[in-house]
Structures are given as C-alpha cells and as structure tokens.
Design a protein around this motif. Structure first.
Motif, PDB file in Angstrom:
ATOM      1  N   HIS A 196      23.358 -22.136 -13.971  1.00  0.00           N
ATOM      2  CA  HIS A 196      23.038 -23.553 -14.109  1.00  0.00           C
ATOM      3  C   HIS A 196      23.705 -24.424 -13.246  1.00  0.00           C
ATOM      4  N   ASN A 197      24.989 -24.071 -12.702  1.00  0.00           N
ATOM      5  CA  ASN A 197      25.704 -24.869 -11.933  1.00  0.00           C
ATOM      6  C   ASN A 197      25.490 -24.307 -10.304  1.00  0.00           C
ATOM      7  N   ASP A 198      24.617 -23.560 -10.134  1.00  0.00           N
ATOM      8  CA  ASP A 198      24.300 -22.852  -8.751  1.00  0.00           C
ATOM      9  C   ASP A 198      23.031 -23.774  -8.236  1.00  0.00           C
ATOM     10  N   LYS A 199      23.154 -25.021  -8.327  1.00  0.00           N
ATOM     11  CA  LYS A 199      22.225 -25.826  -8.187  1.00  0.00           C
ATOM     12  C   LYS A 199      21.804 -25.769  -6.418  1.00  0.00           C
ATOM     13  N   GLN A 200      22.749 -25.709  -5.558  1.00  0.00           N
ATOM     14  CA  GLN A 200      22.377 -25.683  -4.318  1.00  0.00           C
ATOM     15  C   GLN A 200      22.963 -24.300  -3.800  1.00  0.00           C
ATOM     16  N   THR A 201      23.040 -23.401  -4.459  1.00  0.00           N
ATOM     17  CA  THR A 201      23.578 -22.226  -3.947  1.00  0.00           C
ATOM     18  C   THR A 201      22.124 -21.327  -3.320  1.00  0.00           C
ATOM     19  N   THR A 202      22.119 -20.919  -2.147  1.00  0.00           N
ATOM     20  CA  THR A 202      21.202 -20.101  -1.454  1.00  0.00           C
ATOM     21  C   THR A 202      21.058 -18.795  -2.190  1.00  0.00           C
ATOM     22  N   GLU A 204      20.846 -15.948  -0.864  1.00  0.00           N
ATOM     23  CA  GLU A 204      21.756 -14.950  -0.144  1.00  0.00           C
ATOM     24  C   GLU A 204      23.255 -15.245  -0.868  1.00  0.00           C
ATOM     25  N   VAL A 205      23.601 -16.297  -0.932  1.00  0.00           N
ATOM     26  CA  VAL A 205      25.051 -16.512  -1.347  1.00  0.00           C
ATOM     27  C   VAL A 205      24.920 -16.060  -2.833  1.00  0.00           C
ATOM     28  N   TYR A 206      24.026 -16.515  -3.879  1.00  0.00           N
ATOM     29  CA  TYR A 206      23.803 -15.972  -5.196  1.00  0.00           C
ATOM     30  C   TYR A 206      24.061 -14.405  -5.341  1.00  0.00           C
ATOM     31  N   ARG A 207      23.084 -13.992  -4.779  1.00  0.00           N
ATOM     32  CA  ARG A 207      22.961 -12.411  -4.632  1.00  0.00           C
ATOM     33  C   ARG A 207      24.455 -11.981  -4.389  1.00  0.00           C
ATOM     34  N   ALA A 208      25.105 -12.182  -3.240  1.00  0.00           N
ATOM     35  CA  ALA A 208      26.409 -11.779  -2.937  1.00  0.00           C
ATOM     36  C   ALA A 208      27.283 -12.074  -4.023  1.00  0.00           C
ATOM     37  N   ASN A 209      27.325 -13.004  -4.592  1.00  0.00           N
ATOM     38  CA  ASN A 209      28.264 -13.728  -5.547  1.00  0.00           C
ATOM     39  C   ASN A 209      28.306 -12.620  -7.085  1.00  0.00           C
ATOM     40  N   LEU A 210      26.830 -12.609  -7.293  1.00  0.00           N
ATOM     41  CA  LEU A 210      26.661 -11.886  -8.617  1.00  0.00           C
ATOM     42  C   LEU A 210      27.062 -10.218  -8.270  1.00  0.00           C
ATOM     43  N   PRO A 243       9.982 -25.934 -13.855  1.00  0.00           N
ATOM     44  CA  PRO A 243      10.572 -25.412 -13.051  1.00  0.00           C
ATOM     45  C   PRO A 243      12.136 -25.174 -13.272  1.00  0.00           C
ATOM     46  N   LEU A 244      12.515 -27.008 -13.368  1.00  0.00           N
ATOM     47  CA  LEU A 244      13.817 -27.403 -13.860  1.00  0.00           C
ATOM     48  C   LEU A 244      14.249 -26.729 -14.934  1.00  0.00           C
ATOM     49  N   GLY A 245      13.560 -26.666 -16.084  1.00  0.00           N
ATOM     50  CA  GLY A 245      13.793 -25.843 -17.414  1.00  0.00           C
ATOM     51  C   GLY A 245      13.917 -24.546 -17.175  1.00  0.00           C
ATOM     52  N   LEU A 246      13.443 -23.760 -16.356  1.00  0.00           N
ATOM     53  CA  LEU A 246      13.320 -22.464 -16.121  1.00  0.00           C
ATOM     54  C   LEU A 246      14.569 -22.099 -15.082  1.00  0.00           C
ATOM     55  N   VAL A 247      15.359 -22.960 -14.639  1.00  0.00           N
ATOM     56  CA  VAL A 247      16.569 -22.578 -14.052  1.00  0.00           C
ATOM     57  C   VAL A 247      16.318 -22.309 -12.672  1.00  0.00           C
ATOM     58  N   VAL A 248      15.484 -23.175 -12.048  1.00  0.00           N
ATOM     59  CA  VAL A 248      14.959 -22.793 -10.471  1.00  0.00           C
ATOM     60  C   VAL A 248      15.933 -23.950  -9.937  1.00  0.00           C
ATOM     61  N   ASN A 249      16.614 -23.725  -8.908  1.00  0.00           N
ATOM     62  CA  ASN A 249      17.666 -24.843  -8.375  1.00  0.00           C
ATOM     63  C   ASN A 249      17.027 -25.719  -7.273  1.00  0.00           C
ATOM     64  N   THR A 250      17.685 -26.664  -6.857  1.00  0.00           N
ATOM     65  CA  THR A 250      17.105 -27.610  -6.053  1.00  0.00           C
ATOM     66  C   THR A 250      16.772 -27.072  -4.524  1.00  0.00           C
ATOM     67  N   LEU A 251      17.081 -25.833  -4.325  1.00  0.00           N
ATOM     68  CA  LEU A 251      16.418 -25.236  -3.152  1.00  0.00           C
ATOM     69  C   LEU A 251      15.186 -24.300  -3.302  1.00  0.00           C
ATOM     70  N   GLY A 252      14.850 -24.538  -4.539  1.00  0.00           N
ATOM     71  CA  GLY A 252      13.677 -23.458  -4.787  1.00  0.00           C
ATOM     72  C   GLY A 252      13.818 -22.163  -5.356  1.00  0.00           C
ATOM     73  N   VAL A 253      15.111 -21.813  -5.429  1.00  0.00           N
ATOM     74  CA  VAL A 253      15.745 -20.534  -5.738  1.00  0.00           C
ATOM     75  C   VAL A 253      15.470 -20.114  -7.137  1.00  0.00           C
ATOM     76  N   ASP A 254      14.603 -19.226  -7.718  1.00  0.00           N
ATOM     77  CA  ASP A 254      14.631 -18.891  -9.277  1.00  0.00           C
ATOM     78  C   ASP A 254      15.664 -18.041  -9.375  1.00  0.00           C
ATOM     79  N   LEU A 255      16.664 -18.627 -10.182  1.00  0.00           N
ATOM     80  CA  LEU A 255      17.864 -17.721 -10.252  1.00  0.00           C
ATOM     81  C   LEU A 255      17.915 -16.682 -11.227  1.00  0.00           C
ATOM     82  N   PRO A 256      16.908 -17.013 -12.445  1.00  0.00           N
ATOM     83  CA  PRO A 256      16.848 -15.776 -13.129  1.00  0.00           C
ATOM     84  C   PRO A 256      16.293 -14.752 -12.597  1.00  0.00           C
ATOM     85  N   ALA A 257      15.238 -14.918 -11.634  1.00  0.00           N
ATOM     86  CA  ALA A 257      14.406 -13.812 -11.177  1.00  0.00           C
ATOM     87  C   ALA A 257      15.415 -12.969 -10.226  1.00  0.00           C
ATOM     88  N   VAL A 258      16.223 -13.824  -9.456  1.00  0.00           N
ATOM     89  CA  VAL A 258      17.273 -13.073  -8.604  1.00  0.00           C
ATOM     90  C   VAL A 258      18.082 -12.250  -9.371  1.00  0.00           C
TER      91      VAL A 258
END
Length: 339
Positions: A196-202, A204-210, A243-258
């Motif tokens: 939810h708070n990875d609003k501007q995380t790319t 690549e960075v989100y994958r690496a952090n997980l 998309p906002l409800g489905l937690v797609v961030n401001t960069l367009g990254v579909d975080l649940p899909a990642v």
C-alpha cells in the motif's frame, strides 16, 4: 475491574470462590492484568454468557462465544506479550507491563482465566503496514489484529505490522525488519504483506525488496509466505474496483501481480488477499461494503483503506481460508468453527 496476577505465585482472584483462590485460575471481571515478562503464553478461559477476550493492544484473542444458561465453554489461545504492545515504532506508547486481558461481547460475564508460559510455541510473524497493524486506539483495526481468534492454542501471532511501512522503509528502519529478523526461529511462519505504501516504488525495486525479505526469513530458518494486499474501497461507475482500489501504484505497477510472480519464482506460498477481498467487495457492492472500512456518518468521513473491527475480522477470515487452501502447516491449528 483490574487485577494483578504474578505468574509464578498463587493466583489472586477477585470475586472468586475459596476453591478458586487456591487454584491456578483467576476470575476476570471486566479486565485483568497478569504480571508476566515478555514472551509467548497460553491463555485458557472458561466462558459463560456472550463473552470473548481481547489482549494487549486490542488484539482479538477469542471471539465472543454464546452459551446456554448454566453452560461453560472452554477455549484456549496462544498470545505474545511484548513492549511496545502495539506497532513496533512505539508511536502509540509502550503500553502496560505484563499481559492485559479485556472481556468483550454483547453481554460479557466474568471468566475464569489461567495463563501458562509457552516459550517454544510456533510463531506466525506478520510483516506489513497499517492494514494489518495492531492499533492500540479506536477506531482503526488491522486484519492481523484479528488473526489470533482463528487459531486454537499452539501458534502465537507476532504482529509487527507498521503504519506507513513500505518494502523500502521496512528494510531500512532498524525498528522493523532489522529487529524482527533475529527473532525468527527455524520453522516459524512469516507473512509478508507490503504494498500500500510502495506508491512510487518501481517494479524493479519492489521485486528486489520482496526478494530481500524472503531471503532474510529463509536465512533464519523461517518459512516466508507472501500475502497480496487488501483492496481499497474505490469503485468505478461500473461497480468494479478501480486500479487504485486494486493497489496499482502511481507508476502503474500492479503490485499484487508482481507479488504473485515473485512467489512463483521463489516457489513459496502465496495468500491472495487481493483477489479474495475484491470478490468480497464487488459481491457486496459499493454501499453494502462500506461497513468493512472506517466510516463516520456524522462528519461524512469515509476511509477507503483502513478497516473497522468488523472488517478486520472479515479480512482475517479471508487470510485463514487462503491458509487452509494452501495447506500451510499452520492450517491444522485453525478453529474449524471459524472457517
């Protein structure tokens, strides 16, 4: 009514019969406090009326159980005692020393309580954000705050979810993953739900952090489990979540899909809370699903992210159904009547 009960001495009971006063049981009327150090403890309770238990920072340990007149119901649950009681930042204060228990329910009756240390209890760690956190004060609730009520005695839910945390901050802040990681023992389950708070995380960075979180849990001998985030209450005109409800961030990254893809690549279990909560909200519809979230009718405030107590319990139920479907080892501790 509050009582202080040293764990290793005779139990002091208020409103107890003479037999109770010399047993390991204490009578809890309203609320009570047990003078115990940090650790994991099994609570045994004998309940009557419509009575449940909250512990520590409003964690729901036992849902209210309705009994017939003259009937007693025995329930047990394992809980963690820690300082601070709530979120790991301690922003809502350290809490009260020892184990705090409060009776809940529409007509709670005094309950008999016994507390026993369980230092080798299996643990369920929760690494997450405000949607799962232990909120000390009303009205917010996190789904992991309700998780203990779904388990019989055995595993201890250790909820280290932090409001405002992202994959970036949870790794970087010494109060969060650097603190939690050394606690993890071989065989512990670690639920990771950060998005939810990875609003501007790319991506690549989100994958690496997980991957860093997963590797850190594995290095301790723990079992990582990814949990996709709960949806926000954001509906479009078609009655579907945006998309906002489905937690797609401001960069367009579909975080649940990642997260789903990372779980597949890492070959670890995934609990799809996004899909489950989307189904729940869209099935109820925009208006009927608002009680799951925070609403304040008198001033028109509607919080589309944070949960009511009712919503926390409903979303926790979705998580445990995913646990059961995934055949996690923890699933055999689930209360059948709560599934």
């Amino acid at each position: 009514m509050r009582i202080l009960v040293p764990l290793l001495t005779a139990v002091l009971a208020l409103s107890a019969s003479p037999a109770d006063a010399h047993s390991r049981w204490t009578v809890c009327d309203g609320s009570c406090s047990f003078d115990v150090p940090p650790g994991d403890y099994e609570i045994e309770a004998v309940l009557t009326g419509q009575t449940g238990l909250d512990v520590e920072a409003r964690r729901i340990a036992l849902a209210p159980v309705e009994t017939r007149p003259g009937q007693d119901v025995h329930r047990s649950v394992t809980v963690e005692v820690r300082t601070p009681e709530g979120m790991p930042s301690g922003e809502d204060g350290p809490g009260t020393p020892g184990l705090q228990i409060r009776l809940t329910g529409p007509s709670p009756h005094p309950a008999r309580i016994a507390v026993t240390p369980r230092p080798r209890a299996p643990r369920i760690f929760v690494i997450s954000d405000s949607t799962a956190a232990d909120w000390t004060f009303l009205p917010k609730n996190g789904w992991a705050q309700a998780l203990p009520e779904f388990f019989r005695a055995g595993p201890s839910v250790r909820n280290y979810a932090q409001s405002g945390a992202s994959t970036v901050s949870y790794l970087a802040d010494p109060r969060y993953f650097p603190r939690v990681r050394p606690m993890i023992r071989r065989g512990d389950t670690v639920l990771i739900q950060l998005a939810h708070n990875d609003k501007q995380t790319t991506e690549e960075v989100y994958r690496a952090n997980l991957a860093t979180l997963v590797d850190g849990v594995r290095a301790q001998g723990g079992a990582p489990v990814l949990v996709t985030p709960p949806v926000r209450h954001r509906f479009g005109p078609d009655g579907k979540l945006t998309p906002l409800g489905l937690v797609v961030n401001t960069l367009g990254v579909d975080l649940p899909a990642v997260m789903r893809d990372v779980a597949r690549q890492q070959r670890i279990p995934l609990l799809d809370l996004t899909a489950r909560s989307q189904e729940l909200l869209e099935g109820l519809g925009e208006s009927a699903s608002w009680p799951l979230y925070l609403t304040t009718e008198h001033d028109g405030v509607q919080d589309a992210t944070h949960l009511s107590r009712y919503g926390a319990e409903q979303f926790a139920a979705l998580v445990v159904r995913e646990m059961a479907d995934a055949h996690l080892p923890l699933a055999h501790f689930l209360r059948p009547e709560r599934l």
